[in-house]
Design a protein around this motif. Structure first.
Motif, PDB file in Angstrom:
ATOM      1  N   THR A  85       0.894  -1.245  -0.071  1.00 30.81           N
ATOM      2  CA  THR A  85       0.072   0.088  -0.024  1.00 30.81           C
ATOM      3  C   THR A  85       0.889   1.065  -0.004  1.00 30.81           C
ATOM      4  N   VAL A  86       0.262   2.580  -0.051  1.00 30.80           N
ATOM      5  CA  VAL A  86       0.918   3.548  -0.159  1.00 30.80           C
ATOM      6  C   VAL A  86       1.714   3.888   1.232  1.00 30.80           C
ATOM      7  N   GLU A  87       0.834   3.307   2.422  1.00 35.36           N
ATOM      8  CA  GLU A  87       1.409   3.332   3.647  1.00 35.36           C
ATOM      9  C   GLU A  87       2.704   2.477   3.888  1.00 35.36           C
ATOM     10  N   ASP A  88       2.690   1.295   3.281  1.00 40.95           N
ATOM     11  CA  ASP A  88       3.673   0.453   3.264  1.00 40.95           C
ATOM     12  C   ASP A  88       5.011   1.030   2.466  1.00 40.95           C
ATOM     13  N   LEU A  89       4.851   1.625   1.620  1.00 37.54           N
ATOM     14  CA  LEU A  89       6.012   2.139   0.650  1.00 37.54           C
ATOM     15  C   LEU A  89       6.540   3.412   1.520  1.00 37.54           C
ATOM     16  N   MET A  90       5.832   4.303   2.058  1.00 38.64           N
ATOM     17  CA  MET A  90       6.210   5.499   2.799  1.00 38.64           C
ATOM     18  C   MET A  90       6.973   4.973   4.104  1.00 38.64           C
ATOM     19  N   GLN A  91       7.055   3.660   4.539  1.00 37.75           N
ATOM     20  CA  GLN A  91       7.953   3.491   5.523  1.00 37.75           C
ATOM     21  C   GLN A  91       9.384   3.490   5.217  1.00 37.75           C
ATOM     22  N   TYR A  92       9.717   3.611   3.812  1.00 38.74           N
ATOM     23  CA  TYR A  92      10.939   3.803   3.327  1.00 38.74           C
ATOM     24  C   TYR A  92      11.501   5.148   3.310  1.00 38.74           C
ATOM     25  N   LYS A  93      12.534   5.405   3.895  1.00 37.39           N
ATOM     26  CA  LYS A  93      13.297   6.703   3.783  1.00 37.39           C
ATOM     27  C   LYS A  93      13.488   7.083   2.302  1.00 37.39           C
ATOM     28  N   ILE A  95      10.749   7.838   0.367  1.00 35.32           N
ATOM     29  CA  ILE A  95       9.659   7.483  -0.428  1.00 35.32           C
ATOM     30  C   ILE A  95       8.443   8.178   0.180  1.00 35.32           C
ATOM     31  N   GLY A  96       8.373   9.453  -0.328  1.00 34.44           N
ATOM     32  CA  GLY A  96       6.954  10.056   0.515  1.00 34.44           C
ATOM     33  C   GLY A  96       5.693   9.551  -0.369  1.00 34.44           C
ATOM     34  N   GLU A  97       4.526  10.341   0.043  1.00 37.72           N
ATOM     35  CA  GLU A  97       3.416  10.083  -0.716  1.00 37.72           C
ATOM     36  C   GLU A  97       3.235  10.252  -2.015  1.00 37.72           C
ATOM     37  N   ALA A  98       3.946  11.052  -2.755  1.00 39.45           N
ATOM     38  CA  ALA A  98       3.841  11.274  -3.879  1.00 39.45           C
ATOM     39  C   ALA A  98       4.467  10.363  -4.695  1.00 39.45           C
ATOM     40  N   ARG A  99       5.695   9.764  -4.279  1.00 35.90           N
ATOM     41  CA  ARG A  99       6.509   8.628  -4.936  1.00 35.90           C
ATOM     42  C   ARG A  99       5.662   7.326  -4.777  1.00 35.90           C
ATOM     43  N   ALA A 100       5.063   7.167  -3.528  1.00 30.87           N
ATOM     44  CA  ALA A 100       4.528   5.833  -3.278  1.00 30.87           C
ATOM     45  C   ALA A 100       3.128   5.767  -4.179  1.00 30.87           C
ATOM     46  N   LEU A 101       2.519   6.796  -4.237  1.00 33.70           N
ATOM     47  CA  LEU A 101       1.209   6.933  -5.278  1.00 33.70           C
ATOM     48  C   LEU A 101       1.647   6.742  -6.647  1.00 33.70           C
ATOM     49  N   SER A 102       3.000   7.041  -7.015  1.00 34.50           N
ATOM     50  CA  SER A 102       3.561   6.877  -8.359  1.00 34.50           C
ATOM     51  C   SER A 102       3.734   5.337  -8.661  1.00 34.50           C
ATOM     52  N   ILE A 103       4.375   4.541  -7.731  1.00 33.52           N
ATOM     53  CA  ILE A 103       4.548   3.210  -7.691  1.00 33.52           C
ATOM     54  C   ILE A 103       3.369   2.538  -7.730  1.00 33.52           C
ATOM     55  N   VAL A 104       2.261   2.569  -6.868  1.00 36.49           N
ATOM     56  CA  VAL A 104       1.162   2.168  -6.813  1.00 36.49           C
ATOM     57  C   VAL A 104       0.611   2.275  -8.132  1.00 36.49           C
ATOM     58  N   ALA A 105       0.162   3.414  -8.708  1.00 36.48           N
ATOM     59  CA  ALA A 105      -0.397   3.821  -9.887  1.00 36.48           C
ATOM     60  C   ALA A 105       0.294   2.838 -11.071  1.00 36.48           C
ATOM     61  N   ALA A 107       1.833   0.124 -10.788  1.00 38.42           N
ATOM     62  CA  ALA A 107       1.268  -1.336 -10.588  1.00 38.42           C
ATOM     63  C   ALA A 107       0.255  -1.670 -10.986  1.00 38.42           C
ATOM     64  N   GLU A 108      -0.762  -0.677 -10.798  1.00 34.30           N
ATOM     65  CA  GLU A 108      -2.319  -1.003 -11.316  1.00 34.30           C
ATOM     66  C   GLU A 108      -2.342  -0.750 -12.726  1.00 34.30           C
ATOM     67  N   ILE A 109      -1.635   0.042 -13.524  1.00 36.10           N
ATOM     68  CA  ILE A 109      -1.587  -0.070 -14.989  1.00 36.10           C
ATOM     69  C   ILE A 109      -1.275  -1.375 -15.381  1.00 36.10           C
ATOM     70  N   GLY A 110      -0.060  -1.829 -14.609  1.00 35.87           N
ATOM     71  CA  GLY A 110       0.159  -3.148 -15.455  1.00 35.87           C
ATOM     72  C   GLY A 110      -0.826  -4.391 -14.876  1.00 35.87           C
ATOM     73  N   ARG A 111      -1.633  -4.244 -13.918  1.00 40.80           N
ATOM     74  CA  ARG A 111      -2.789  -4.992 -13.625  1.00 40.80           C
ATOM     75  C   ARG A 111      -3.960  -4.833 -14.655  1.00 40.80           C
ATOM     76  N   ARG A 112      -3.885  -3.875 -14.931  1.00 42.32           N
ATOM     77  CA  ARG A 112      -5.154  -3.536 -15.851  1.00 42.32           C
ATOM     78  C   ARG A 112      -4.616  -3.920 -17.491  1.00 42.32           C
ATOM     79  N   ARG A 113      -3.709  -4.077 -17.627  1.00 43.92           N
ATOM     80  CA  ARG A 113      -3.071  -4.424 -18.790  1.00 43.92           C
ATOM     81  C   ARG A 113      -3.105  -6.142 -19.094  1.00 43.92           C
ATOM     82  N   SER A 114      -3.027  -6.702 -17.803  1.00 38.40           N
ATOM     83  CA  SER A 114      -3.193  -8.150 -17.709  1.00 38.40           C
ATOM     84  C   SER A 114      -4.583  -8.434 -18.030  1.00 38.40           C
TER      85      SER A 114
END
Length: 249
Positions: A85-93, A95-105, A107-114
């Motif tokens: 989740t966004v919260e999981d990713l933000m545990q890493y020094k 990775i703020g909210e914006a970067r976490a959202l970019s990674i989650v987004a 991942a979702e694009i990849g899922r929808r392509r499948s």
């Protein structure tokens, strides 16, 4: 003669003052963006691709090193990364909210392509085809969800409808709502689907009772329940293929 300028801690101080190498200071071949432009996306590792998405690292790590840490914690599994989740990713020094959202987004694009790759499936008349169709939707879930695949007489998909979300081991299905969706879509038959996050495809007593109850309700509406399929990341269980649903097509 003792050298008055000698300091046994000089090496330690110098080491601590060393500045971390940034991506800009790496050779051009090692920079993920330049590498992508020169060789294409397929030439990049997953951490390098993620580094392109997040853009930069921290004073201690390059973006690539930061993403290597994330993937290492995911045991280099994209499925595991997609579950973060966004919260999981933000545990890493770094990775703020914006970067976490970019990674989650991403991942979702990849899922929808499948999912898009499966829209031309000829029919959903067997457990294997149902598993292939549903896998992109369920492979990242850590809880149970129920879906219904509404079909026409040729077993072609009319609509895929999300019915309910449950906990780790159980989800409820309202047979009346399921049949309402079928009637509104003018579906003549359907396949009930739910996932088992545990990876164990064997049906529980509750699964058996659910199958019996929904099938009985469908018969009163003259709508055919083709199958009930339990899906996991790597396997499936078909009630029809195991003789627990008899349907005359």
């Amino acid at each position: 003669m003792i050298n008055k300028n000698f300091n046994p801690f000089n090496d330690v101080v110098m080491e601590s003052q060393k500045r971390h190498t940034t991506i800009k200071e790496l050779s051009e071949a090692d920079r993920p963006r330049e590498k992508l432009l020169a060789k294409g996306a397929s030439a990049l590792t997953v951490p390098e691709l993620l580094a392109v998405i997040v853009g930069s690292g921290t004073t201690e790590q390059t973006a690539v090193e930061l993403m290597q840490d994330v993937m290492r914690d995911c045991e280099n599994s994209l499925i595991c990364l997609n579950r973060m989740t966004v919260e999981d990713l933000m545990q890493y020094k770094g990775i703020g909210e914006a970067r976490a959202l970019s990674i989650v987004a991403a991942a979702e694009i990849g899922r929808r392509r499948s999912e898009e790759k499966l829209t031309d499936i000829a029919s959903l008349s067997d457990g294997k085809s149902v598993h292939e169709y549903m896998l992109p939707r369920i492979q990242d879930l850590d809880h149970e969800e129920s879906w219904v695949l509404l079909l026409n007489n040729s077993m072609r998909l009319i609509r895929c409808v999300h019915l309910s979300r449950g906990g780790l081991t159980e989800t409820a299905v309202d047979a009346r709502q399921l049949l309402k969706h079928a009637l509104l879509a003018s579906a003549t038959c359907f396949v009930l689907v739910h996932n088992h996050p545990s990876g164990n495809v064997r049906p529980s007593m509750a699964d058996n009772e659910l199958t019996r109850r929904v099938n009985k309700a469908a018969q009163t509406m003259n709508i055919r329940m083709i199958d009930h399929v339990i899906v996991t990341d790597g396997d499936y269980y078909s009630f029809a293929e195991n003789g627990k649903i008899i349907c005359n097509l």
